[in-house]
Write an enzyme that holds these catalytic residues in place. Structure first.
Site, PDB file in Angstrom:
ATOM      1  N   GLU A  99     -11.735  -3.348  -3.053  1.00 32.25           N
ATOM      2  CA  GLU A  99     -10.851  -2.579  -3.653  1.00 32.25           C
ATOM      3  C   GLU A  99     -10.511  -2.815  -4.904  1.00 32.25           C
ATOM      4  O   GLU A  99     -10.126  -3.993  -5.469  1.00 32.25           O
ATOM      5  CB  GLU A  99      -9.359  -2.676  -2.854  1.00 32.25           C
ATOM      6  CG  GLU A  99      -9.517  -2.566  -1.366  1.00 32.25           C
ATOM      7  CD  GLU A  99      -8.341  -3.159  -0.634  1.00 32.25           C
ATOM      8  OE1 GLU A  99      -7.433  -2.741  -0.679  1.00 32.25           O
ATOM      9  OE2 GLU A  99      -8.771  -4.174   0.168  1.00 32.25           O
ATOM     10  N   HIS A 141       0.658  -1.110   0.008  1.00 32.68           N
ATOM     11  CA  HIS A 141       0.037  -0.126   0.026  1.00 32.68           C
ATOM     12  C   HIS A 141       0.830   1.491   0.122  1.00 32.68           C
ATOM     13  O   HIS A 141       0.513   2.336   0.684  1.00 32.68           O
ATOM     14  CB  HIS A 141      -0.945   0.018   0.969  1.00 32.68           C
ATOM     15  CG  HIS A 141      -2.049  -1.115   1.043  1.00 32.68           C
ATOM     16  ND1 HIS A 141      -2.500  -1.707  -0.126  1.00 32.68           N
ATOM     17  CD2 HIS A 141      -2.685  -1.616   2.052  1.00 32.68           C
ATOM     18  CE1 HIS A 141      -3.493  -2.570   0.142  1.00 32.68           C
ATOM     19  NE2 HIS A 141      -3.707  -2.322   1.377  1.00 32.68           N
ATOM     20  N   HIS A 194      -9.501   2.167  -0.152  1.00 33.90           N
ATOM     21  CA  HIS A 194      -9.287   1.261   1.083  1.00 33.90           C
ATOM     22  C   HIS A 194     -10.522   1.439   1.948  1.00 33.90           C
ATOM     23  O   HIS A 194     -10.336   1.474   3.367  1.00 33.90           O
ATOM     24  CB  HIS A 194      -7.968   1.259   1.614  1.00 33.90           C
ATOM     25  CG  HIS A 194      -7.758  -0.139   2.134  1.00 33.90           C
ATOM     26  ND1 HIS A 194      -8.245  -0.820   3.318  1.00 33.90           N
ATOM     27  CD2 HIS A 194      -6.689  -0.846   1.770  1.00 33.90           C
ATOM     28  CE1 HIS A 194      -7.898  -1.935   3.357  1.00 33.90           C
ATOM     29  NE2 HIS A 194      -6.640  -1.934   2.587  1.00 33.90           N
TER      30      HIS A 194
END
Length: 353
Positions: free
Chosen positions: A318, A104, A174
């Site tokens: 996502e 991420h 997210h």
């Protein structure tokens, strides 16, 4: 015509919160820190209003936000194996913030950045300049994301980006959802995903191969409750402690030409329905992958309620490219080059049945 209004309030740590409100008083709050989805207030079938997003009680938690609650993720959503990739013959090492892997966007991902905000007739636009070398990535990158809430309960997220040197790019949102507003876990939520295959993972959640969903716990081609599937004796569920897998979304043709590439049109790829509240969330995207995460590591995190979150108290859907795709045979599809514009649209629409 949409009657959405946008207002702002100041919060701690220099954060400003922006609230999008439609004609039916549905409200979505977004923070300029991390371009973060903070809250989504909406009624159930009985008119009772609740927040369907998980999050922290104040701005303190979002300073680190280790679960990535509502964050805008970049430069790379999901994982890059060993934090390494090769681009045009050069080797790159990016932040390793999950064991040996990159997750991420690394230690200073976009979900922690302070974004610039512009309020316009088309919605709330946030922009971010990511300098060459951030988290180890090449090239200077300019990213823009536009949030819009319409009177049909549809939150549209339109992404765009440009660069001055080739760089991998895989952006996603997210948000953690719980359609009962946090009154229970997500076990009763009924999920459908338009995918015939998913990516099986190794012990570090790096994809190893595509597999058919047929006959497995991962088969959501027809709507099915999440809870019973979590109890299936599937080795993949054991590895991830639940669902944390990318679905290979069905491709739709004709594709849309975009700067020499054929990209997917915006199409519906998933729905989630909560029988208790009557709320239904529909997801549409232009992306090829959809990561379904069943909140496997929420236990003990203090959210907005008096009690801490428990495992499986929320889920994420996502929209993104495939995890570790930069190290696979289709790497070129996730490389942004000078003169190109990265584009993605993902929408989340909330209705009551």
């Amino acid at each position: 015509m949409s009657q959405t209004t946008i207002t702002s309030t100041s919060a701690d740590h220099g954060v400003t919160l922006y609230t999008l409100r439609n004609a039916h008083d549905m409200r979505i709050t977004i923070s300029d820190r991390g371009a973060t989805l903070v809250s989504w207030w909406a009624p159930d079938r009985y008119g009772r209003v609740a927040d369907i997003l998980l999050g922290y009680p104040d701005s303190d938690g979002y300073q680190t936000n280790s679960p990535y609650f509502g964050g805008l993720i970049g430069r790379w959503g999901n994982r890059i194996a060993n934090g390494r990739f090769t681009l045009d013959g050069a080797d790159y090492l990016v932040d390793r913030n999950e064991g040996n892997n990159h997750l991420h966007g690394g230690d200073s991902g976009f979900h922690l950045a302070q974004w610039q905000v512009e309020v316009g007739a088309d919605g709330l636009r946030l922009t971010l300049e990511s300098a060459e070398g951030d988290a180890g990535y090449p090239g200077n990158l300019l990213v823009s994301v536009l949030y819009n809430l319409d009177d049909d309960g549809r939150l549209s997220i339109d992404y765009s980006a440009s660069c001055d040197a080739p760089t991998p790019l895989n952006l996603t949102s997210h948000g953690y959802f719980n359609l009962n507003g946090g009154s229970a876990d997500i076990y009763d939520h009924i999920l459908a995903i338009a995918a015939d295959q998913y990516l099986q993972v190794d012990s570090q959640l790096i994809p190893v191969k595509a597999a058919s969903v047929a006959g497995s716990a991962f088969d959501f081609r027809e709507p099915a409750p999440i809870g019973p599937r979590l109890a299936w004796p599937d080795p993949q569920l054991t590895l991830a402690k639940g669902f944390d897998h990318c679905y290979c979304l069905r491709q739709q043709y004709p594709t849309v030409p975009d700067q020499g590439r054929n990209v997917q049109p915006l199409r519906e790829v998933a729905t989630v329905y909560d029988p208790g509240s009557g709320r239904q969330l529909s997801v549409a995207t232009t992306e090829s992958g959809l990561q379904f995460y069943s909140g496997n590591f929420l236990a003990g995190i203090q959210g907005r309620s008096a009690d801490a979150y428990r495992k499986h108290d929320g889920f994420c859907l996502e929209a993104q490219a495939y995890p570790n795709q930069i190290n696979g045979p289709d790497a070129e599809a996730v490389i942004l080059r000078p003169g190109q514009i990265y584009r993605q649209t993902t929408t989340y629409q909330l209705k009551v049945r």
